[in-house]
Design an enzyme around this catalytic site. Structure first.
Site, short mmCIF file in Angstrom:
data_model
loop_
_atom_site.label_atom_id
_atom_site.label_comp_id
_atom_site.label_asym_id
_atom_site.label_seq_id
_atom_site.Cartn_x
_atom_site.Cartn_y
_atom_site.Cartn_z
CE1 TYR A 4 -3.55 -2.60 0.96
CE2 TYR A 4 -2.40 -2.91 3.04
CZ TYR A 4 -3.38 -3.29 2.15
OH TYR A 4 -4.19 -4.34 2.46
CB CYS A 27 15.31 -11.88 -3.56
SG CYS A 27 16.59 -12.62 -2.55
#
Ligand code: PLP
Length: 414
Positions: A315, A341
């Site tokens: 968000y 990653c």
């Protein structure tokens, strides 16, 4: 500096109630979620007081944080619960909730979940699909239940002032039913004789920036049920905002209540707050693993990531970062990142933080809502421990132990 009544610095050490976070972190390791049950209780009491003019029944939205310790605290305080799966209903019952105080919402309830909820005798179904009515009715026949209470969720076609991923009430959203479909259902209600059409439900989003959209959604709902004397319950959903920035004041719901009260005279009112009850009661403690200076930037690489707290990645959410030990002196502009990653694995961008080194501990603040409940095992990362500080504020315990790498194999066959 005071963050709230439970979380503050004491002698330059970040504390939660009467416990220094450092003590907990050294004992349980990092990353770890730590919650103040006292603060959860105070948030609940505060919301009840603010909504007293409406005599609103508060159903805590379990998806914000489904820790049994938190559910027990809220059940003990008299809260009901808003669930979106059979799993959440099961957790509430285990935490001591009364089935009648549970509402079941969701756009994709399975038949098995509906059968479970009917058999347990939950209080309300918030219905979002026409065909769901048939399923509930059939399950009610099977279970010998009648007068199963239904609230129809209206999609009021209003756009809430919040992040697009947290807006649920606009016309293109998958949530709710249009006014036309609701009118059609009410005209045909005899087709579902086990059901009692007793309520209307709205929930237009989360972290709502102002009250205008809520009021226009409510007006649409009230307009829809004006000629329905049997519908006496209005469920307003959740969405009350919390302060994620140090310099924000926690918004007070009183202005909203003043607007709601005259409209809702004569109705029973339900509320489904999640975030506003638990967000500021929790934080995520992490250890600084490495300081990396590269391409003109300073990266604070910590042992918490988007797997433990996805809100910044999902968000673009803001969580303040507070060192567990307050130091004076120079600050640096740091990028606080995790080990995962993904380029999105940035927990805090461009923050003015003290010069920290490997082994220092920091807290990601206001992480009690949509933190652990959204955590994943991405990158084969065991999920963190959860710790609760007791309601008296003096003692703490591990309410959920840290997962182990071994736990991650449990459901898998070779
Ligand atoms: C998520 C949700 C809530 C809780 O929202 P908050 O913003 O956390 O208060 C309430 N009702 C429904 C139907 C929801 O989906």
């Amino acid at each position: 500096m005071v963050f709230n009544s439970s979380i503050r610095y004491v002698d330059d050490s970040l504390a939660i109630d009467n416990i220094k976070l450092d003590t907990i972190a050294r004992a349980v390791g990092t990353p770890a979620y730590i919650y103040s049950l006292k603060r959860v209780g105070e948030n609940y009491a505060g919301l009840r007081a603010a909504f007293a003019p409406l005599q609103a029944r508060i159903h805590y939205s379990v998806k914000a944080n489904s820790s049994l310790a938190i559910l027990q605290t809220l059940a003990g305080a008299g809260a009901g619960f808003d669930c979106v799966s059979a799993g959440e209903i099961d957790r509430c019952l285990r935490a001591g909730a009364c089935a009648n105080d549970i509402v079941f919402a969701g756009v994709g309830k399975t038949r098995a979940e509906i059968a479970f909820a009917v058999a347990k005798g939950i209080g309300w179904f918030n219905v979002e699909n026409l065909a769901e009515l048939r399923y509930i009715n059939e399950c009610a026949v099977d279970a010998g239940a009648d007068a199963v209470k239904v609230a129809l969720r209206l999609n009021p076609q209003v756009t809430a002032n919040t992040h697009p991923f947290m807006a649920t009430g606009h016309g293109a959203a998958k949530f709710g039913l249009t006014a036309a479909v609701i009118r059609d259902i009410l005209a045909r209600r005899n087709e579902w004789p086990q059901l009692e059409f007793a309520g209307v439900h709205i929930h237009i989003g989360s972290q709502l920036g102002d009250t205008a959209a809520t009021l226009s959604a409510l007006d649409a709902a009230l307009n829809l049920i004006a000629d329905q004397p049997g519908i006496r319950t209005v469920n307003l959903g959740g969405g009350l905002p919390v302060a994620y920035h140090f310099d924000d004041a926690a918004p007070s719901p009183e202005g909203l209540v003043n607007e709601l009260a005259p409209r809702l005279k004569g109705y029973e009112v339900l509320l489904e707050p999640g975030r506003s009850l638990v967000a500021d009661a929790g934080l995520l403690v992490a250890e600084l693993l490495y300081v990396k200076r590269q391409a003109g930037q300073v990266f604070y690489i910590i042992d918490a990531s988007m797997a433990e707290l996805i809100r910044p990645a999902l968000y673009d959410a803001h969580h303040e970062v507070a060192p567990l030990r307050k130091t004076k002196g120079e600050t640096v502009t740091a990028q606080v990142v995790g080990p995962v990653c993904e380029s999105a694995d940035v927990l805090a961008r461009d923050r003015q933080l003290p010069a920290l080194g490997a082994g220092d501990l920091v807290a990601l603040m206001t992480a009690g809502a949509y933190g652990m409940s959204m955590a994943s095992n991405y990158n084969a990362r065991p999920r963190p421990a959860e710790v609760v500080v007791s309601e008296a504020g003096e003692g703490w315990r591990i309410s959920r132990r840290r997962e182990t790498v071994g736990d991650l194999y449990r459901m898998e066959s070779k």
